[in-house]
Design a protein around this motif. Structure first.
Motif, PDB file in Angstrom:
ATOM      1  N   GLU A 342      -9.127   6.886  -3.700  1.00  0.00           N
ATOM      2  CA  GLU A 342      -9.415   5.555  -4.240  1.00  0.00           C
ATOM      3  C   GLU A 342      -8.397   4.541  -3.739  1.00  0.00           C
ATOM      4  OE1 GLU A 342     -10.900   4.153  -8.609  1.00  0.00           O
ATOM      5  OE2 GLU A 342      -8.970   5.191  -8.524  1.00  0.00           O
ATOM      6  N   VAL A 343      -7.135   4.923  -3.732  1.00  0.00           N
ATOM      7  CA  VAL A 343      -6.091   4.039  -3.222  1.00  0.00           C
ATOM      8  C   VAL A 343      -6.303   3.786  -1.732  1.00  0.00           C
ATOM      9  CG1 VAL A 343      -3.612   3.872  -2.721  1.00  0.00           C
ATOM     10  CG2 VAL A 343      -4.382   4.685  -4.958  1.00  0.00           C
ATOM     11  N   LYS A 349      -9.469  -2.060   2.515  1.00  0.00           N
ATOM     12  CA  LYS A 349     -10.062  -3.379   2.275  1.00  0.00           C
ATOM     13  C   LYS A 349      -9.008  -4.487   2.243  1.00  0.00           C
ATOM     14  CE  LYS A 349     -14.045  -1.673  -0.356  1.00  0.00           C
ATOM     15  NZ  LYS A 349     -14.733  -1.689  -1.680  1.00  0.00           N
ATOM     16  N   LYS A 350      -7.882  -4.221   1.548  1.00  0.00           N
ATOM     17  CA  LYS A 350      -6.928  -5.301   1.297  1.00  0.00           C
ATOM     18  C   LYS A 350      -5.543  -5.070   1.889  1.00  0.00           C
ATOM     19  CE  LYS A 350      -9.235  -6.904  -2.887  1.00  0.00           C
ATOM     20  NZ  LYS A 350      -9.062  -7.349  -4.293  1.00  0.00           N
ATOM     21  N   GLY A 351      -5.294  -3.880   2.437  1.00  0.00           N
ATOM     22  CA  GLY A 351      -4.008  -3.617   3.064  1.00  0.00           C
ATOM     23  C   GLY A 351      -3.021  -2.955   2.120  1.00  0.00           C
ATOM     24  N   GLU A 352      -2.087  -2.215   2.722  1.00  0.00           N
ATOM     25  CA  GLU A 352      -1.100  -1.489   1.931  1.00  0.00           C
ATOM     26  C   GLU A 352      -0.145  -2.437   1.214  1.00  0.00           C
ATOM     27  OE1 GLU A 352       2.403   1.918   2.449  1.00  0.00           O
ATOM     28  OE2 GLU A 352       0.920   1.608   4.055  1.00  0.00           O
ATOM     29  N   ALA A 353       0.218  -3.528   1.859  1.00  0.00           N
ATOM     30  CA  ALA A 353       1.144  -4.484   1.236  1.00  0.00           C
ATOM     31  C   ALA A 353       0.563  -5.035  -0.058  1.00  0.00           C
ATOM     32  CB  ALA A 353       1.451  -5.621   2.206  1.00  0.00           C
ATOM     33  N   SER A 354      -0.734  -5.316  -0.036  1.00  0.00           N
ATOM     34  CA  SER A 354      -1.390  -5.831  -1.237  1.00  0.00           C
ATOM     35  C   SER A 354      -1.366  -4.806  -2.357  1.00  0.00           C
ATOM     36  CB  SER A 354      -2.839  -6.219  -0.909  1.00  0.00           C
ATOM     37  OG  SER A 354      -3.520  -6.633  -2.070  1.00  0.00           O
ATOM     38  N   PHE A 355      -1.562  -3.531  -1.999  1.00  0.00           N
ATOM     39  CA  PHE A 355      -1.531  -2.497  -3.035  1.00  0.00           C
ATOM     40  C   PHE A 355      -0.126  -2.337  -3.597  1.00  0.00           C
ATOM     41  CE2 PHE A 355      -0.858   1.864  -4.431  1.00  0.00           C
ATOM     42  CZ  PHE A 355      -1.860   1.986  -5.383  1.00  0.00           C
ATOM     43  N   ARG A 356       0.868  -2.338  -2.728  1.00  0.00           N
ATOM     44  CA  ARG A 356       2.247  -2.161  -3.187  1.00  0.00           C
ATOM     45  C   ARG A 356       2.671  -3.305  -4.105  1.00  0.00           C
ATOM     46  NH1 ARG A 356       4.203   3.040  -2.024  1.00  0.00           N
ATOM     47  NH2 ARG A 356       3.665   3.609   0.122  1.00  0.00           N
ATOM     48  N   GLU A 357       2.209  -4.506  -3.810  1.00  0.00           N
ATOM     49  CA  GLU A 357       2.631  -5.673  -4.586  1.00  0.00           C
ATOM     50  C   GLU A 357       1.819  -5.842  -5.865  1.00  0.00           C
ATOM     51  OE1 GLU A 357       2.314  -8.968  -1.954  1.00  0.00           O
ATOM     52  OE2 GLU A 357       3.829  -8.220  -0.544  1.00  0.00           O
ATOM     53  N   GLU A 358       0.513  -5.669  -5.773  1.00  0.00           N
ATOM     54  CA  GLU A 358      -0.353  -5.981  -6.906  1.00  0.00           C
ATOM     55  C   GLU A 358      -1.029  -4.754  -7.518  1.00  0.00           C
ATOM     56  OE1 GLU A 358      -3.174  -8.799  -5.510  1.00  0.00           O
ATOM     57  OE2 GLU A 358      -1.673 -10.124  -4.611  1.00  0.00           O
ATOM     58  N   GLY A 359      -1.222  -3.698  -6.732  1.00  0.00           N
ATOM     59  CA  GLY A 359      -1.970  -2.546  -7.222  1.00  0.00           C
ATOM     60  C   GLY A 359      -3.445  -2.858  -7.345  1.00  0.00           C
ATOM     61  N   ASP A 360      -4.193  -1.908  -7.852  1.00  0.00           N
ATOM     62  CA  ASP A 360      -5.627  -2.118  -8.042  1.00  0.00           C
ATOM     63  C   ASP A 360      -6.021  -2.067  -9.516  1.00  0.00           C
ATOM     64  OD1 ASP A 360      -5.216   0.543  -8.515  1.00  0.00           O
ATOM     65  OD2 ASP A 360      -6.876   1.268  -7.285  1.00  0.00           O
ATOM     66  N   GLY A 361      -5.013  -2.144 -10.376  1.00  0.00           N
ATOM     67  CA  GLY A 361      -5.295  -2.153 -11.808  1.00  0.00           C
ATOM     68  C   GLY A 361      -5.492  -0.783 -12.414  1.00  0.00           C
ATOM     69  N   LYS A 362      -5.267   0.270 -11.623  1.00  0.00           N
ATOM     70  CA  LYS A 362      -5.460   1.629 -12.125  1.00  0.00           C
ATOM     71  C   LYS A 362      -4.229   2.460 -11.786  1.00  0.00           C
ATOM     72  CE  LYS A 362     -10.387   1.304 -11.020  1.00  0.00           C
ATOM     73  NZ  LYS A 362     -11.493   1.901 -10.230  1.00  0.00           N
TER      74      LYS A 362
END
Length: 441
Positions: A342-343, A349-362
């Motif tokens: 899932e990650v 879709k949004k890039g690793e930097a976006s996940f590290r900074e904001e996450g996906d809410g889960k």
């Protein structure tokens, strides 16, 4: 002479291998999301473990029936696919049985492949009977929903089809050789398929189409199977080797000390220490204790998740599971892998930097419950039983550390014990002055 079949084969081969490489890159990226951990020590022991466990299947035979059948399928799968090399050369250059010049050795190899293919067919049928007729309980646990069950069956059907096509291809080839058909050189030994040939039509053109059809379907099936692996629990065919190599070599039951906790304790015990000192070179600034999501785990733990065979041996031996508790070590690994996928999709879709900074809410804790985490007795039965050296306990411990040290979300009994240790120097609710009163009773 038409080169169209060779061109079509080259396109098929290129497409299959390209898609496989693309999936492997995704796999490598996802595993790389984990924290770094050093696992390159004691290389001799690591190579030995890989040879014994991954290659030698030493832990599989603890359950002799399943172990022996698995070894047959494993060896058959590896050895029979040696003939894929010949198929690839023949497909690219328009030859037929290019290795036939080896004479007696070639005959021996083809004969051995056929016997192994027959044994693989028998073994796979027995595996199917164990799952679908005998319904062995560990294959029908609640985490084995429709996809995990169907995934296991898909592999069995793949094996049946691939081995069947291999034998049918050889049977038609053998019949054409007996007829002296052009392009079909006298080569190979056919201890199994010669009996299948007796049931085939005697028309040369029909036999030609059967042989060519089986040949094309066989190589296409192999390429489909290769690319199916990424989406299947059978990814362990590839990952069992690095997974056993990088497995934890520490004695079972020995927990690692968090460097961050050790540092905090040293600061507390050293009145002259500067808690605001700049970290030494190579020392990481710790953001959290333990793990709440897959990116807080190390890369070996993430590789463990992808390597899980979903065989259920860990859950079958888990004492907590046997007493009806929520915990299933197999489910822990499946949920970790699903969360990592899932990650990975979010990052695409949004890039690793976006996940590290904001996450996906889960987080991983949204799928692994506290009831599962605290049901574990830390007995290491799951680690001992796993045939490919997966360590579900390490993930459970890291999740516990996060709950305790970051969320103060330990069970009431544990909180009471830790409070007593802090206040009384013992887990019990009385003062240190009374600790030896038992001897006067």
């Amino acid at each position: 002479m038409s080169y169209l079949p060779n061109i079509l084969f080259a396109l098929l081969l290129f497409s299959g291998i390209s898609f496989f490489v693309w999936n492997i890159k995704k796999l490598s990226r996802n595993i790389g999301l984990g924290k770094n951990i050093e696992r390159n020590d004691h290389k001799a022991e690591r190579w030995s473990n890989m040879a014994k466990i991954a290659l030698g299947q030493s832990k599989m035979v603890r359950r002799p029936i399943a172990g022996i059948l698995h070894i047959i399928v494993y060896i058959g799968f590896l050895i029979i696919n040696i003939e894929v090399l010949e198929i690839v050369i023949d497909g690219l250059f328009g030859t037929h049985r290019i290795f036939a010049f080896a004479g007696g050795l070639y005959d021996f190899l083809i004969g051995s492949f056929e016997i192994l293919a027959f044994l693989v067919l028998i073994s796979v049928i027995i595996f199917w009977i164990r799952r679908m007729i005998l319904k062995i309980p560990r294959f029908w646990s609640k985490e084995m929903t429709s996809w995990p069950r169907n995934d296991a069956l898909n592999i069995l059907y793949f094996e049946i089809v691939l081995m069947g096509l291999f034998l049918l291809m050889n049977a038609a080839d053998y019949a054409l050789q007996q007829m002296g058909a052009i392009h079909y050189v006298q080569a190979g030994s056919f201890p199994v398929s010669q009996y299948i040939a007796a049931w085939l039509p005697e028309n040369e053109m029909t036999l030609f189409y059967i042989e060519r059809g089986a040949w094309w379907l066989h190589i296409t099936g192999i390429l489909i199977f290769l690319n199916y692996l990424y989406y299947s629990k059978h990814l362990h065919i590839l990952l069992a080797f690095p997974n056993t190599f990088y497995a934890n070599l520490e004695p079972e039951g020995k927990f690692d000390n968090l460097a961050s906790v050790t540092k905090e304790v040293k600061l507390m015990m050293d009145p002259e220490a500067d808690p605001y000192a700049v970290p030494e070179d190579g020392e990481e600034n710790v953001e959290k204790f333990g793990a709440s999501d897959v990116t807080d785990l190390n890369w070996v733990q993430l590789m463990n998740a992808y390597t899980c065979t979903e065989c259920g041996r860990c859950t079958a031996e888990c004492p907590a599971n046997q007493t009806g508790k929520e915990l299933s070590p197999r489910a822990i690994m499946m949920k970790t892998r699903d969360r990592l996928e899932e990650v990975g999709k979010f990052i695409e879709k949004k890039g690793e930097a976006s996940f590290r900074e904001e996450g996906d809410g889960k987080t991983l804790l949204d799928t692994i419950s506290e009831a599962e985490i605290w049901a574990c007795t830390s007995c290491n039965a799951c680690v001992t039983e796993c045939p490919v050296s997966i360590d579900p306990l390490s993930i459970i411990i890291d999740l516990r550390r996060f709950l305790v040290m970051e969320k103060s979300a330990a069970p009431q009994e544990l909180n009471m014990m830790m409070t007593n240790i802090e206040n009384n120097g013992a887990p019990w609710q009385y003062s240190q002055m009374d600790r030896l009163n038992w001897k006067d009773e």
